[in-house]
Write a protein that holds these residues in place. Structure first.
Motif, PDB file in Angstrom:
ATOM      1  N   PRO A 182      -0.644   3.548  -7.773  1.00 49.12           N
ATOM      2  CA  PRO A 182      -1.904   4.164  -7.326  1.00 49.12           C
ATOM      3  C   PRO A 182      -3.142   3.351  -7.701  1.00 49.12           C
ATOM      4  N   GLN A 183      -3.045   2.562  -8.753  1.00 50.73           N
ATOM      5  CA  GLN A 183      -4.200   1.794  -9.207  1.00 50.73           C
ATOM      6  C   GLN A 183      -4.436   0.521  -8.389  1.00 50.73           C
ATOM      7  N   LEU A 184      -3.552   0.228  -7.447  1.00 49.45           N
ATOM      8  CA  LEU A 184      -3.643  -1.002  -6.661  1.00 49.45           C
ATOM      9  C   LEU A 184      -4.349  -0.757  -5.332  1.00 49.45           C
ATOM     10  N   ARG A 185      -5.308  -1.597  -5.015  1.00 46.18           N
ATOM     11  CA  ARG A 185      -5.951  -1.533  -3.702  1.00 46.18           C
ATOM     12  C   ARG A 185      -5.012  -2.120  -2.660  1.00 46.18           C
ATOM     13  N   VAL A 186      -4.789  -1.395  -1.580  1.00 46.88           N
ATOM     14  CA  VAL A 186      -3.845  -1.855  -0.556  1.00 46.88           C
ATOM     15  C   VAL A 186      -4.514  -2.020   0.810  1.00 46.88           C
ATOM     16  N   ASP A 187      -5.848  -2.039   0.836  1.00 47.07           N
ATOM     17  CA  ASP A 187      -6.537  -2.139   2.124  1.00 47.07           C
ATOM     18  C   ASP A 187      -6.265  -3.467   2.831  1.00 47.07           C
ATOM     19  N   ASP A 188      -5.886  -4.500   2.084  1.00 48.27           N
ATOM     20  CA  ASP A 188      -5.565  -5.782   2.720  1.00 48.27           C
ATOM     21  C   ASP A 188      -4.069  -6.102   2.649  1.00 48.27           C
ATOM     22  N   VAL A 189      -3.247  -5.110   2.291  1.00 45.70           N
ATOM     23  CA  VAL A 189      -1.809  -5.320   2.165  1.00 45.70           C
ATOM     24  C   VAL A 189      -1.104  -4.906   3.456  1.00 45.70           C
ATOM     25  N   VAL A 190      -0.266  -5.807   3.967  1.00 45.48           N
ATOM     26  CA  VAL A 190       0.493  -5.533   5.191  1.00 45.48           C
ATOM     27  C   VAL A 190       1.801  -4.828   4.860  1.00 45.48           C
ATOM     28  N   GLY A 191       2.407  -5.197   3.736  1.00 45.74           N
ATOM     29  CA  GLY A 191       3.675  -4.608   3.312  1.00 45.74           C
ATOM     30  C   GLY A 191       4.170  -5.311   2.067  1.00 45.74           C
ATOM     31  N   GLY A 192       5.372  -4.968   1.655  1.00 41.00           N
ATOM     32  CA  GLY A 192       5.925  -5.589   0.456  1.00 41.00           C
ATOM     33  C   GLY A 192       7.422  -5.414   0.371  1.00 41.00           C
ATOM     34  N   SER A 193       8.017  -6.024  -0.641  1.00 45.06           N
ATOM     35  CA  SER A 193       9.444  -5.850  -0.916  1.00 45.06           C
ATOM     36  C   SER A 193       9.626  -5.567  -2.393  1.00 45.06           C
ATOM     37  N   PHE A 194      10.603  -4.710  -2.693  1.00 41.19           N
ATOM     38  CA  PHE A 194      10.823  -4.287  -4.073  1.00 41.19           C
ATOM     39  C   PHE A 194      12.317  -4.251  -4.366  1.00 41.19           C
ATOM     40  N   CYS A 195      12.692  -4.775  -5.540  1.00 37.29           N
ATOM     41  CA  CYS A 195      14.085  -4.731  -5.988  1.00 37.29           C
ATOM     42  C   CYS A 195      14.102  -4.175  -7.409  1.00 37.29           C
ATOM     43  N   GLY A 196      14.744  -3.029  -7.571  1.00 37.49           N
ATOM     44  CA  GLY A 196      14.714  -2.341  -8.854  1.00 37.49           C
ATOM     45  C   GLY A 196      15.529  -2.986  -9.952  1.00 37.49           C
ATOM     46  N   THR A 197      16.459  -3.885  -9.611  1.00 32.02           N
ATOM     47  CA  THR A 197      17.263  -4.540 -10.646  1.00 32.02           C
ATOM     48  C   THR A 197      16.632  -5.839 -11.140  1.00 32.02           C
ATOM     49  N   ASP A 198      15.558  -6.290 -10.482  1.00 31.00           N
ATOM     50  CA  ASP A 198      14.774  -7.389 -11.050  1.00 31.00           C
ATOM     51  C   ASP A 198      14.085  -6.866 -12.306  1.00 31.00           C
ATOM     52  N   GLY A 199      13.744  -7.754 -13.213  1.00 27.81           N
ATOM     53  CA  GLY A 199      13.103  -7.263 -14.426  1.00 27.81           C
ATOM     54  C   GLY A 199      12.851  -8.340 -15.448  1.00 27.81           C
ATOM     55  N   PHE A 200      13.110  -8.020 -16.705  1.00 24.77           N
ATOM     56  CA  PHE A 200      12.794  -8.922 -17.806  1.00 24.77           C
ATOM     57  C   PHE A 200      13.922  -8.964 -18.827  1.00 24.77           C
ATOM     58  N   ILE A 201      14.000 -10.096 -19.515  1.00 21.97           N
ATOM     59  CA  ILE A 201      14.908 -10.266 -20.645  1.00 21.97           C
ATOM     60  C   ILE A 201      14.119 -10.854 -21.808  1.00 21.97           C
ATOM     61  N   ASP A 202      14.764 -10.952 -22.944  1.00 20.68           N
ATOM     62  CA  ASP A 202      14.206 -11.652 -24.106  1.00 20.68           C
ATOM     63  C   ASP A 202      14.874 -13.021 -24.152  1.00 20.68           C
ATOM     64  N   PRO A 203      14.209 -14.089 -23.688  1.00 17.60           N
ATOM     65  CA  PRO A 203      14.836 -15.409 -23.618  1.00 17.60           C
ATOM     66  C   PRO A 203      15.388 -15.900 -24.956  1.00 17.60           C
ATOM     67  N   MET A 204      14.665 -15.644 -26.044  1.00 17.72           N
ATOM     68  CA  MET A 204      15.121 -16.103 -27.349  1.00 17.72           C
ATOM     69  C   MET A 204      16.386 -15.367 -27.774  1.00 17.72           C
ATOM     70  N   ALA A 205      16.441 -14.053 -27.474  1.00 16.84           N
ATOM     71  CA  ALA A 205      17.629 -13.278 -27.818  1.00 16.84           C
ATOM     72  C   ALA A 205      18.837 -13.763 -27.027  1.00 16.84           C
ATOM     73  N   VAL A 206      18.632 -14.066 -25.757  1.00 12.54           N
ATOM     74  CA  VAL A 206      19.724 -14.578 -24.922  1.00 12.54           C
ATOM     75  C   VAL A 206      20.206 -15.922 -25.462  1.00 12.54           C
ATOM     76  N   MET A 207      19.277 -16.805 -25.806  1.00 14.48           N
ATOM     77  CA  MET A 207      19.635 -18.105 -26.370  1.00 14.48           C
ATOM     78  C   MET A 207      20.448 -17.944 -27.648  1.00 14.48           C
ATOM     79  N   ARG A 208      20.001 -17.047 -28.525  1.00 21.35           N
ATOM     80  CA  ARG A 208      20.720 -16.842 -29.781  1.00 21.35           C
ATOM     81  C   ARG A 208      22.117 -16.268 -29.538  1.00 21.35           C
ATOM     82  N   GLY A 209      22.221 -15.364 -28.575  1.00 21.99           N
ATOM     83  CA  GLY A 209      23.528 -14.786 -28.266  1.00 21.99           C
ATOM     84  C   GLY A 209      24.505 -15.814 -27.737  1.00 21.99           C
ATOM     85  N   PHE A 210      24.045 -16.636 -26.810  1.00 25.38           N
ATOM     86  CA  PHE A 210      24.889 -17.697 -26.268  1.00 25.38           C
ATOM     87  C   PHE A 210      25.320 -18.660 -27.374  1.00 25.38           C
TER      88      PHE A 210
END
Length: 238
Positions: A131-159
């Motif tokens: 709701p906080q985003l102005r969309v008056d110049d937006v034509v459309g978009g794409s969204f993927c719910g499984t995209d996201g974030f990790i902790d790169p340092m934690a992944v490195m340490r685990g590997f």
């Protein structure tokens, strides 16, 4: 006396650690990771935002991302360490019809390769999501719910931890100063800690990959660019 290794990995960040882990899991454990810093993660890994996504437009990137995200959901089971994976979702916005057409084409490619949860959104749907985003110049978009974030340092340490359990060695504060060739193949890696006889080298040096490759007479089209990082925190703590 020179060391011997089946594989030498130059660079001990998250990519080098991942390569070591996957090789070790496949049965190749006589590996040495050579890291020039006093500890791992002082290069690109420690400065990464940790974004992971499968919303790409090329087959190789989509396939790699599908494997990676699926693996990250089971990372702790596989390595014994958390990855910090948070599927918050990625939203891409188009402000022209051409950009929206590209998102549609990307989605077709993504669906063909098995990524089926990407949604195409209209401006009204985006407004409901943000709701906080102005969309008056937006034509459309794409969204993927499984995209996201990790902790790169934690992944490195685990590997690294899992690979080390398999016998992989990590040489810290060690710089590669030469790569010797014999008949067009690698025969030895010279370091500030001594030489390593090997027939295989993995260059995981990130921004310094081209510099390392030149030691073997190989030109890589990798040019590092200086970037800026800004960290902010809202009053709500998010």
């Amino acid at each position: 006396m020179a060391e011997r290794a089946d594989v030498v990995i130059i660079g001990g960040g998250v990519i080098g650690a991942s390569v070591a882990y996957h090789l070790a899991e496949a049965g190749c454990t006589n590996i040495i990771i050579v890291e020039r810093e006093p500890k791992q993660g002082m290069g690109s890994t420690g400065r990464a935002t940790g974004g992971v996504r499968a919303q790409f437009g090329t087959e190789i990137n989509i396939r790699m991302s599908l494997y990676s995200i699926a693996f990250l959901t089971e990372f702790e089971e596989a390595t014994g360490h958390p990855a910090g994976y948070q599927p918050r979702g990625y939203l891409f916005l188009a402000t022209t019809e051409q950009q929206f057409l590209e998102l549609k084409k990307n989605r077709e490619c993504q669906q063909a390769l098995g990524l089926t949860n990407v949604e195409l959104l209209k401006p009204a749907e985006i407004s409901l999501m943000l709701p906080q985003l102005r969309v008056d110049d937006v034509v459309g978009g794409s969204f993927c719910g499984t995209d996201g974030f990790i902790d790169p340092m934690a992944v490195m340490r685990g590997f690294t931890a899992r690979a080390s359990e398999r016998g992989v060695r990590v040489w810290l504060e060690t710089e590669v100063v030469g790569i010797e060739m014999d008949g067009g193949r690698v025969s030895k890696v010279r370091t500030t800690r001594g030489a390593i006889h090997t027939r295989a080298v993995v260059c995981a040096a990130g921004a310094w990959a081209a510099e390392v490759a030149r030691l073997a007479g190989v030109e890589l089209p990798v040019t590092p660019l200086r970037r800026q990082i800004a960290s902010v925190r809202t009053n709500t703590g998010f």
